[in-house]
Design a protein around this motif. Sequence first.
Motif, PDB file in Angstrom:
ATOM      1  N   GLN A 171       1.021  -1.160  -0.088  1.00 53.46           N
ATOM      2  CA  GLN A 171      -0.074  -0.140  -0.011  1.00 53.46           C
ATOM      3  C   GLN A 171       0.744   1.236  -0.057  1.00 53.46           C
ATOM      4  OE1 GLN A 171      -2.691  -0.636   3.406  1.00 53.46           O
ATOM      5  NE2 GLN A 171      -4.243  -1.490   2.228  1.00 53.46           N
ATOM      6  N   ARG A 172       2.108   1.435   0.782  1.00 53.00           N
ATOM      7  CA  ARG A 172       2.941   2.365   0.614  1.00 53.00           C
ATOM      8  C   ARG A 172       3.566   2.517  -0.607  1.00 53.00           C
ATOM      9  NH1 ARG A 172       5.497   5.668   4.696  1.00 53.00           N
ATOM     10  NH2 ARG A 172       7.314   6.471   3.775  1.00 53.00           N
ATOM     11  N   GLY A 173       4.111   1.400  -1.322  1.00 47.29           N
ATOM     12  CA  GLY A 173       4.716   1.649  -2.602  1.00 47.29           C
ATOM     13  C   GLY A 173       3.632   2.134  -3.660  1.00 47.29           C
ATOM     14  N   ARG A 174       2.324   1.525  -3.501  1.00 52.37           N
ATOM     15  CA  ARG A 174       1.719   2.076  -4.582  1.00 52.37           C
ATOM     16  C   ARG A 174       1.082   3.480  -4.455  1.00 52.37           C
ATOM     17  NH1 ARG A 174       0.076  -1.697  -7.573  1.00 52.37           N
ATOM     18  NH2 ARG A 174      -1.649  -0.435  -8.616  1.00 52.37           N
ATOM     19  N   LEU A 175       1.051   3.966  -3.096  1.00 50.79           N
ATOM     20  CA  LEU A 175       0.668   5.233  -2.781  1.00 50.79           C
ATOM     21  C   LEU A 175       1.769   6.056  -3.292  1.00 50.79           C
ATOM     22  CD1 LEU A 175      -1.002   7.514  -1.816  1.00 50.79           C
ATOM     23  CD2 LEU A 175      -0.242   6.971   0.532  1.00 50.79           C
ATOM     24  N   ARG A 176       3.147   5.643  -3.229  1.00 51.42           N
ATOM     25  CA  ARG A 176       4.307   6.484  -3.649  1.00 51.42           C
ATOM     26  C   ARG A 176       4.025   6.474  -5.124  1.00 51.42           C
ATOM     27  NH1 ARG A 176       7.734   3.013  -2.132  1.00 51.42           N
ATOM     28  NH2 ARG A 176       8.451   4.083  -0.132  1.00 51.42           N
ATOM     29  N   ASN A 177       3.809   5.422  -5.805  1.00 51.52           N
ATOM     30  CA  ASN A 177       3.647   5.478  -7.386  1.00 51.52           C
ATOM     31  C   ASN A 177       2.644   6.453  -7.591  1.00 51.52           C
ATOM     32  OD1 ASN A 177       5.717   3.786  -7.685  1.00 51.52           O
ATOM     33  ND2 ASN A 177       4.694   2.107  -7.949  1.00 51.52           N
ATOM     34  N   ARG A 178       1.461   6.310  -7.131  1.00 49.26           N
ATOM     35  CA  ARG A 178       0.301   7.302  -7.322  1.00 49.26           C
ATOM     36  C   ARG A 178       0.752   8.577  -7.189  1.00 49.26           C
ATOM     37  NH1 ARG A 178      -4.797   5.946  -4.540  1.00 49.26           N
ATOM     38  NH2 ARG A 178      -5.803   7.372  -5.935  1.00 49.26           N
ATOM     39  N   ILE A 179       1.319   9.058  -6.342  1.00 48.04           N
ATOM     40  CA  ILE A 179       1.870  10.388  -6.040  1.00 48.04           C
ATOM     41  C   ILE A 179       2.831  10.580  -7.005  1.00 48.04           C
ATOM     42  CG2 ILE A 179       2.983  11.878  -4.507  1.00 48.04           C
ATOM     43  CD1 ILE A 179       1.385  10.671  -2.224  1.00 48.04           C
ATOM     44  N   ARG A 180       3.596  10.096  -7.340  1.00 44.96           N
ATOM     45  CA  ARG A 180       4.928  10.026  -8.224  1.00 44.96           C
ATOM     46  C   ARG A 180       4.220  10.542  -9.531  1.00 44.96           C
ATOM     47  NH1 ARG A 180       7.762   6.114  -7.512  1.00 44.96           N
ATOM     48  NH2 ARG A 180       9.677   7.579  -6.309  1.00 44.96           N
ATOM     49  N   ASP A 181       3.086   9.747 -10.024  1.00 45.62           N
ATOM     50  CA  ASP A 181       2.379   9.973 -11.421  1.00 45.62           C
ATOM     51  C   ASP A 181       1.583  11.362 -11.577  1.00 45.62           C
ATOM     52  OD1 ASP A 181       3.202   7.617 -12.232  1.00 45.62           O
ATOM     53  OD2 ASP A 181       1.410   6.470 -11.720  1.00 45.62           O
ATOM     54  N   GLN A 182       1.382  12.041 -10.573  1.00 40.99           N
ATOM     55  CA  GLN A 182       0.672  13.267 -10.365  1.00 40.99           C
ATOM     56  C   GLN A 182       1.612  14.184 -11.101  1.00 40.99           C
ATOM     57  OE1 GLN A 182      -2.699  12.855  -9.969  1.00 40.99           O
ATOM     58  NE2 GLN A 182      -2.056  10.693  -9.650  1.00 40.99           N
ATOM     59  N   THR A 183       0.714  15.332 -11.428  1.00 41.95           N
ATOM     60  CA  THR A 183       1.496  16.540 -11.831  1.00 41.95           C
ATOM     61  C   THR A 183       2.498  17.234 -10.849  1.00 41.95           C
ATOM     62  OG1 THR A 183      -0.172  18.138 -11.514  1.00 41.95           O
ATOM     63  CG2 THR A 183       0.056  16.902 -13.817  1.00 41.95           C
ATOM     64  N   GLN A 184       3.253  17.928 -11.150  1.00 43.30           N
ATOM     65  CA  GLN A 184       4.107  18.696 -10.055  1.00 43.30           C
ATOM     66  C   GLN A 184       3.090  19.334  -9.171  1.00 43.30           C
ATOM     67  OE1 GLN A 184       6.733  22.070 -11.110  1.00 43.30           O
ATOM     68  NE2 GLN A 184       8.126  20.777  -9.912  1.00 43.30           N
ATOM     69  N   HIS A 185       2.451  20.196  -9.516  1.00 46.00           N
ATOM     70  CA  HIS A 185       1.318  21.138  -8.866  1.00 46.00           C
ATOM     71  C   HIS A 185       0.273  20.187  -8.180  1.00 46.00           C
ATOM     72  CE1 HIS A 185       3.126  25.009 -10.186  1.00 46.00           C
ATOM     73  NE2 HIS A 185       3.036  24.505 -11.721  1.00 46.00           N
ATOM     74  N   ALA A 186      -0.057  19.153  -8.590  1.00 47.49           N
ATOM     75  CA  ALA A 186      -0.959  18.264  -7.779  1.00 47.49           C
ATOM     76  C   ALA A 186      -0.212  17.728  -6.722  1.00 47.49           C
ATOM     77  CB  ALA A 186      -1.404  17.097  -8.637  1.00 47.49           C
ATOM     78  N   ARG A 187       0.983  17.575  -6.788  1.00 46.80           N
ATOM     79  CA  ARG A 187       1.953  17.028  -5.588  1.00 46.80           C
ATOM     80  C   ARG A 187       1.927  18.064  -4.889  1.00 46.80           C
ATOM     81  NH1 ARG A 187       5.203  14.649  -9.826  1.00 46.80           N
ATOM     82  NH2 ARG A 187       6.655  15.953  -9.438  1.00 46.80           N
ATOM     83  N   PHE A 188       2.147  19.498  -5.001  1.00 47.16           N
ATOM     84  CA  PHE A 188       2.412  20.401  -4.252  1.00 47.16           C
ATOM     85  C   PHE A 188       0.965  20.571  -3.413  1.00 47.16           C
ATOM     86  CE2 PHE A 188       5.258  22.817  -6.986  1.00 47.16           C
ATOM     87  CZ  PHE A 188       6.703  22.056  -6.586  1.00 47.16           C
ATOM     88  N   LEU A 189      -0.202  20.315  -4.077  1.00 43.61           N
ATOM     89  CA  LEU A 189      -1.455  20.550  -3.420  1.00 43.61           C
ATOM     90  C   LEU A 189      -1.670  19.313  -2.321  1.00 43.61           C
ATOM     91  CD1 LEU A 189      -3.612  21.676  -6.181  1.00 43.61           C
ATOM     92  CD2 LEU A 189      -3.325  22.990  -4.232  1.00 43.61           C
ATOM     93  N   LEU A 190      -1.119  18.292  -2.615  1.00 49.73           N
ATOM     94  CA  LEU A 190      -1.271  17.028  -1.681  1.00 49.73           C
ATOM     95  C   LEU A 190      -0.368  17.446  -0.740  1.00 49.73           C
ATOM     96  CD1 LEU A 190      -1.134  14.060  -3.895  1.00 49.73           C
ATOM     97  CD2 LEU A 190      -3.090  14.668  -2.530  1.00 49.73           C
ATOM     98  N   GLU A 191       0.829  18.031  -0.608  1.00 55.84           N
ATOM     99  CA  GLU A 191       1.718  18.470   0.490  1.00 55.84           C
ATOM    100  C   GLU A 191       1.016  19.462   1.416  1.00 55.84           C
ATOM    101  OE1 GLU A 191       6.234  20.610   0.963  1.00 55.84           O
ATOM    102  OE2 GLU A 191       5.615  19.374  -0.851  1.00 55.84           O
ATOM    103  N   THR A 192       0.246  20.447   0.509  1.00 54.87           N
ATOM    104  CA  THR A 192      -0.309  21.516   1.126  1.00 54.87           C
ATOM    105  C   THR A 192      -1.642  21.182   2.173  1.00 54.87           C
ATOM    106  OG1 THR A 192      -0.159  23.180  -0.611  1.00 54.87           O
ATOM    107  CG2 THR A 192      -1.861  23.461   0.989  1.00 54.87           C
ATOM    108  N   LEU A 193      -2.301  20.133   1.555  1.00 51.32           N
ATOM    109  CA  LEU A 193      -3.366  19.364   2.451  1.00 51.32           C
ATOM    110  C   LEU A 193      -2.803  18.728   3.760  1.00 51.32           C
ATOM    111  CD1 LEU A 193      -6.629  19.796   1.868  1.00 51.32           C
ATOM    112  CD2 LEU A 193      -5.219  20.305  -0.372  1.00 51.32           C
ATOM    113  N   ALA A 194      -1.522  18.163   3.454  1.00 57.12           N
ATOM    114  CA  ALA A 194      -1.102  17.360   4.329  1.00 57.12           C
ATOM    115  C   ALA A 194      -0.564  18.442   5.586  1.00 57.12           C
ATOM    116  CB  ALA A 194       0.040  16.620   3.938  1.00 57.12           C
ATOM    117  N   TYR A 195      -0.020  19.415   5.072  1.00 54.83           N
ATOM    118  CA  TYR A 195       0.159  20.620   6.201  1.00 54.83           C
ATOM    119  C   TYR A 195      -0.813  20.869   6.861  1.00 54.83           C
ATOM    120  CZ  TYR A 195       4.906  20.794   4.498  1.00 54.83           C
ATOM    121  OH  TYR A 195       6.416  20.467   4.254  1.00 54.83           O
ATOM    122  N   LEU A 196      -1.949  21.311   6.019  1.00 49.65           N
ATOM    123  CA  LEU A 196      -3.382  21.868   6.816  1.00 49.65           C
ATOM    124  C   LEU A 196      -4.012  20.775   7.651  1.00 49.65           C
ATOM    125  CD1 LEU A 196      -4.797  23.775   3.652  1.00 49.65           C
ATOM    126  CD2 LEU A 196      -3.953  24.658   5.795  1.00 49.65           C
TER     127      LEU A 196
END
Length: 399
Positions: free
Chosen positions: A287-312
């Motif tokens: 599950q961790r490996g698949r999540l890593r791949n799914r996040i890596r497959d997103q655009t750069q700005h989508a990854r930034f938004l996920l990081e933003t939501l994690a901080y919030l």
Amino acid sequence: MAGPFSDIERSIFAAKEVLSEDYQPDQILERDDEIDEYRHALEDVLFGRTPQNVMLYGRAGLGKTAVTTYMTEALRDEVAERPAADELFVHELNCNGKTVYSVVRTLVNELLPEAASDFPKRGLSTADAFEELYAQLDRRGGTHLAVFDEIDHLGDADTLLYELPRARSIGHIEDSKVGVIGISNNYTFRQDLSPKVKDTLMEAEISFSPYDASELRAILADRADRAFVDGVCDDSAVARAAAIAAKDGGNARQAIDLLRVGGEVAKKRGDDSVDDSHIVEAQDLVQRGRLRNRIRDQTQHARFLLETLAYLEDRGETPARSKTIKTRYERVADSHAVDPLTTLKSIQNHLSDLHMLGFLHRTDRNQGESGGRYYEYGLDLDSDIVLDIRGEIETERDR
């Protein structure tokens, strides 16, 4: 002196590659209906006619790409036996993070003569790239199937899907025929296309539903028979992997990963067989490996938004409106020395996509005439894992 590998006497794997993500099986199991629909959609190629366009829909891990490879390879073999069929060329491209120009440029470079220079990366327009593509298609002749995987991630997919399917009917090409195969993880992708594109495509739609536990067991049993040494993989391991994957979206890729990692767990333990206990231990790793791949497959700005939501999320500030998210996102982008997206609409589009992909949960708020209607978003994942994976991705990128 004994080396670090000298004590390895045997492997429980007979053909571990059978459990790898890039393995293409000779036979596709549990997708008979989809294969039959595909066969009808592509049969015009056998008679020298222009191919029908095809769109495949379904979440990741449901066999869309594997079935497409299986069908195009079978079509190539059959075309070779049919005198009425033109020579067939299949062009496979992944559209994730690509522009229309880069996709068309890739097609052009595949078609250019070996001695020719590559089509320029920059300095020309998308119209110039299409013009060169049409010239090369007619120079080569034959029938061309353009397979666009993850087409829902392509910027301005409307342009590509409007130009290629009508190229022959409006005279851009005369000596070749083109068909488009689009593969999308987004079931609503077609709804976002413009009306003129929908009218031009006139495609066959094939929807891939999640596998159930019985179907996954059949797929895994077949893989296990070939991947492991005889008698090593217990039926309980197959059953547990199928059950876990069936509950989590019916993803065959996940089920196969569980079986492979379960085997690796057994091997590290020094066990002689793989049973359900190894699959349970493998579950968190997969599950961790698949999540890593799914996040890596997103655009750069989508990854930034996920990081933003994690901080919030960590600060207890979710669910949050897109305006709040945008303010914090701009700080995240700045911390990575990247210019942020400037419009609230572009942020909202990315948030909507991340919600559709299962990364975020969304709450619909309606404050009536005074406050209006809006969405609030929260992270639907463990924030610590998201931030850890983001850090890993950035470390890999900086190497």
